[in-house]
Design an enzyme around this catalytic site. Structure first.
Site, PDB file in Angstrom:
ATOM      1  N   ASP A  13       0.813  -1.223   0.000  1.00 46.26           N
ATOM      2  CA  ASP A  13       0.000   0.000   0.000  1.00 46.26           C
ATOM      3  C   ASP A  13       0.845   1.270   0.000  1.00 46.26           C
ATOM      4  O   ASP A  13       0.399   2.323   0.441  1.00 46.26           O
ATOM      5  CB  ASP A  13      -0.960   0.034   1.212  1.00 46.26           C
ATOM      6  CG  ASP A  13      -1.804  -1.218   1.328  1.00 46.26           C
ATOM      7  OD1 ASP A  13      -2.454  -1.563   0.330  1.00 46.26           O
ATOM      8  OD2 ASP A  13      -1.796  -1.855   2.394  1.00 46.26           O
ATOM      9  N   LYS A  16       2.701   2.340  -5.114  1.00 48.01           N
ATOM     10  CA  LYS A  16       3.486   1.918  -6.277  1.00 48.01           C
ATOM     11  C   LYS A  16       2.775   2.219  -7.590  1.00 48.01           C
ATOM     12  O   LYS A  16       3.403   2.612  -8.580  1.00 48.01           O
ATOM     13  CB  LYS A  16       3.790   0.414  -6.177  1.00 48.01           C
ATOM     14  CG  LYS A  16       4.635   0.050  -4.972  1.00 48.01           C
ATOM     15  CD  LYS A  16       4.860  -1.448  -4.865  1.00 48.01           C
ATOM     16  CE  LYS A  16       3.594  -2.206  -4.507  1.00 48.01           C
ATOM     17  NZ  LYS A  16       3.059  -1.890  -3.166  1.00 48.01           N
ATOM     18  N   GLY A  40      -3.569  -4.101  -4.831  1.00 49.32           N
ATOM     19  CA  GLY A  40      -4.470  -3.027  -5.235  1.00 49.32           C
ATOM     20  C   GLY A  40      -3.662  -1.785  -5.527  1.00 49.32           C
ATOM     21  O   GLY A  40      -3.166  -1.133  -4.611  1.00 49.32           O
ATOM     22  N   HIS A  41      -3.469  -1.476  -6.799  1.00 49.11           N
ATOM     23  CA  HIS A  41      -2.687  -0.303  -7.190  1.00 49.11           C
ATOM     24  C   HIS A  41      -3.641   0.804  -7.629  1.00 49.11           C
ATOM     25  O   HIS A  41      -4.363   0.654  -8.613  1.00 49.11           O
ATOM     26  CB  HIS A  41      -1.700  -0.670  -8.306  1.00 49.11           C
ATOM     27  CG  HIS A  41      -0.610  -1.585  -7.841  1.00 49.11           C
ATOM     28  ND1 HIS A  41       0.388  -2.052  -8.658  1.00 49.11           N
ATOM     29  CD2 HIS A  41      -0.368  -2.109  -6.619  1.00 49.11           C
ATOM     30  CE1 HIS A  41       1.206  -2.828  -7.966  1.00 49.11           C
ATOM     31  NE2 HIS A  41       0.758  -2.879  -6.726  1.00 49.11           N
ATOM     32  N   GLN A 224       2.399  -5.779  -3.455  1.00 52.56           N
ATOM     33  CA  GLN A 224       2.570  -5.894  -2.004  1.00 52.56           C
ATOM     34  C   GLN A 224       3.827  -5.109  -1.561  1.00 52.56           C
ATOM     35  O   GLN A 224       4.142  -4.090  -2.148  1.00 52.56           O
ATOM     36  CB  GLN A 224       2.621  -7.359  -1.540  1.00 52.56           C
ATOM     37  CG  GLN A 224       1.297  -8.077  -1.613  1.00 52.56           C
ATOM     38  CD  GLN A 224       1.046  -8.725  -2.950  1.00 52.56           C
ATOM     39  OE1 GLN A 224       1.911  -9.364  -3.526  1.00 52.56           O
ATOM     40  NE2 GLN A 224      -0.154  -8.580  -3.448  1.00 52.56           N
TER      41      GLN A 224
END
Length: 423
Positions: A13, A16, A40-41, A224
């Protein structure tokens, strides 16, 4: 031409997706090397917010090719939803999204096994996203898994049935009641497979190494964070893949000597989702403020993130194991308004003061030792030049550079791609 690598240095988180989006203009190819829909980007630009889970974060640029590497695990159901979301925004991905034949597939029963395993652990649960990631990687290492390339074989449905039957029997070993309708799950899975088939499958290691020889610029994108690495993270509260720089080699089929710059992304403070030790976690109003101002909710699960001060001991560890050459600090704007900031610069570990990450950082073994810094009140979100940053923030950044021995090249002061200051 060498490959540059971008990865997270904390518990994920870190932001990135935004930095990949910002940097994509400098690269011909963006290649995702591990993880799956547990990632989750989040990207924000032109007034819109996008969340990607499996698709590389360069997909919104017109010219860059995007490769899902062999180290990634793909859930066709979630992947289909991601593609349909791109369709709604008229993003043309058909000719610029390529899938490795060696990437493993997440089956519906992988998700069932994940849920059964996590439920059976009770209070000892690890905080899984329940996306079937762990069971899929277990099948991969157990040499039972299904891969994208299998979909091109005549007997792929037989392979699918054999693995599914095995999973159904395994569910009986868990003393939990998991309700499911396999027919419904399989129908949804098959629709996902049909959508996946509309994309080009490639031998990604050959494709990427040929691109290197042709002088193409490549950015490898991790998911991650380093502290969730299966080997070097806070085991067992980790993910099932190698999130560190080494994972780019095995997840894309590129040699170590092909990697040039390693971009390490970190937040100006620290967050964590799910279970696991977190030495600098705050349970007071300061931690609540960080979470509220920083909108700290998981992009994949929606779970609130635990918040705490920057852990420099853990950050230096991540810099070391990844060989980071450039740092990029996110969410500096969230710390505006605090009179005093704290940075963990050492641990009191079993009565001894240490400055490295030990084998076990559970609360009973660790007490963080802090160095105080003066805060800043200025609103950073409208700033665009490094010269406008408050001196106390500059001092904060310079201290991090001195301790890590790595320069901070980017400071993010908001979620939008425009809110990015080059240092």
């Amino acid at each position: 031409m060498a490959v540059d690598l971008l990865l997270g240095l904390q518990w994920g988180d870190e932001g990135k997706g935004k930095i990949v989006d910002v940097l994509t203009q400098n690269y011909d190819i963006i290649a995702r090397f591990q993880g799956g829909p547990n990632a989750g980007h989040t990207l924000v630009f032109d007034g819109n917010k996008y969340v990607l889970h499996t698709i590389p974060s360069g997909i919104f640029h017109k010219t860059a090719l995007n490769v899902v590497g062999n180290g990634v695990v793909i859930d066709p159901v979630i992947f289909k939803k991601e593609l349909e979301n791109l369709d709604q925004h008229n993003i043309n991905y058909t000719d610029k999204l390529l899938i490795s034949r060696k990437a493993h597939l997440i089956l519906p029963t992988h998700r069932l096994l994940d849920a059964a395993s996590e439920t059976s652990k009770g209070k000892a649960k690890i905080g899984s996203t329940l996306k079937g990631i762990g069971p899929t990687y277990m099948d991969k290492t157990g040499r039972n898994g299904m891969r994208v390339g299998d979909l091109e074989l005549d007997d792929w449905k037989d392979r699918y049935k054999a693995l599914t039957d095995k999973h159904i029997k395994m569910l009986d070993f868990f003393d939990v009641d998991i309700q499911y309708d396999l027919d419904e799950l399989e129908a949804e899975f098959c629709r996902g497979i049909d959508k996946l088939r509309t994309l080009e499958f490639i031998d990604s290691e050959e494709f990427l190494n040929s691109a290197i020889k042709e002088g193409k610029t490549i950015l490898a994108e991790g998911a991650q964070g380093s502290l969730l690495d299966i080997d070097f993270g806070t085991y067992p509260f980790v993910t099932s893949s190698n999130t560190t720089a080494a994972g780019a080699c095995t997840g894309l089929g590129i040699a170590p000597n092909r990697i040039k710059d390693v971009f390490g992304i970190f937040k100006a403070y620290t967050t964590r989702v799910g279970s696991g030790p977190f030495p600098t976690e705050l349970f007071d109003e300061v931690g609540e403020t960080m979470g509220r101002v920083g909108h700290e909710f998981g992009a994949t699960t929606g779970r609130p993130r635990r918040c705490g001060w920057l852990d420099l001991v853990a950050l230096k560890y991540a810099v070391q194991v990844n060989g980071v050459t450039q740092l990029m600090m996110m969410k500096g704007d969230v710390l505006s308004g605090f009179d005093t900031l704290k940075v963990c610069t050492a641990y009191k570990y079993k009565g001894e003061t240490i400055q490295h990450l030990p084998y076990n950082i559970e609360p009973e073994n660790i007490e963080p030792i802090y160095t105080d810094f003066k805060g800043w009140a200025a609103d950073l979100t409208g700033m665009t030049e490094k010269e406008t940053l408050p001196q106390n923030l500059v001092d904060y950044i310079q201290f991090i550079e001195k301790e890590t021995e790595v320069p901070v090249k980017i400071v993010s002061v908001g979620p939008d791609r425009k809110q990015t200051i080059m240092m």
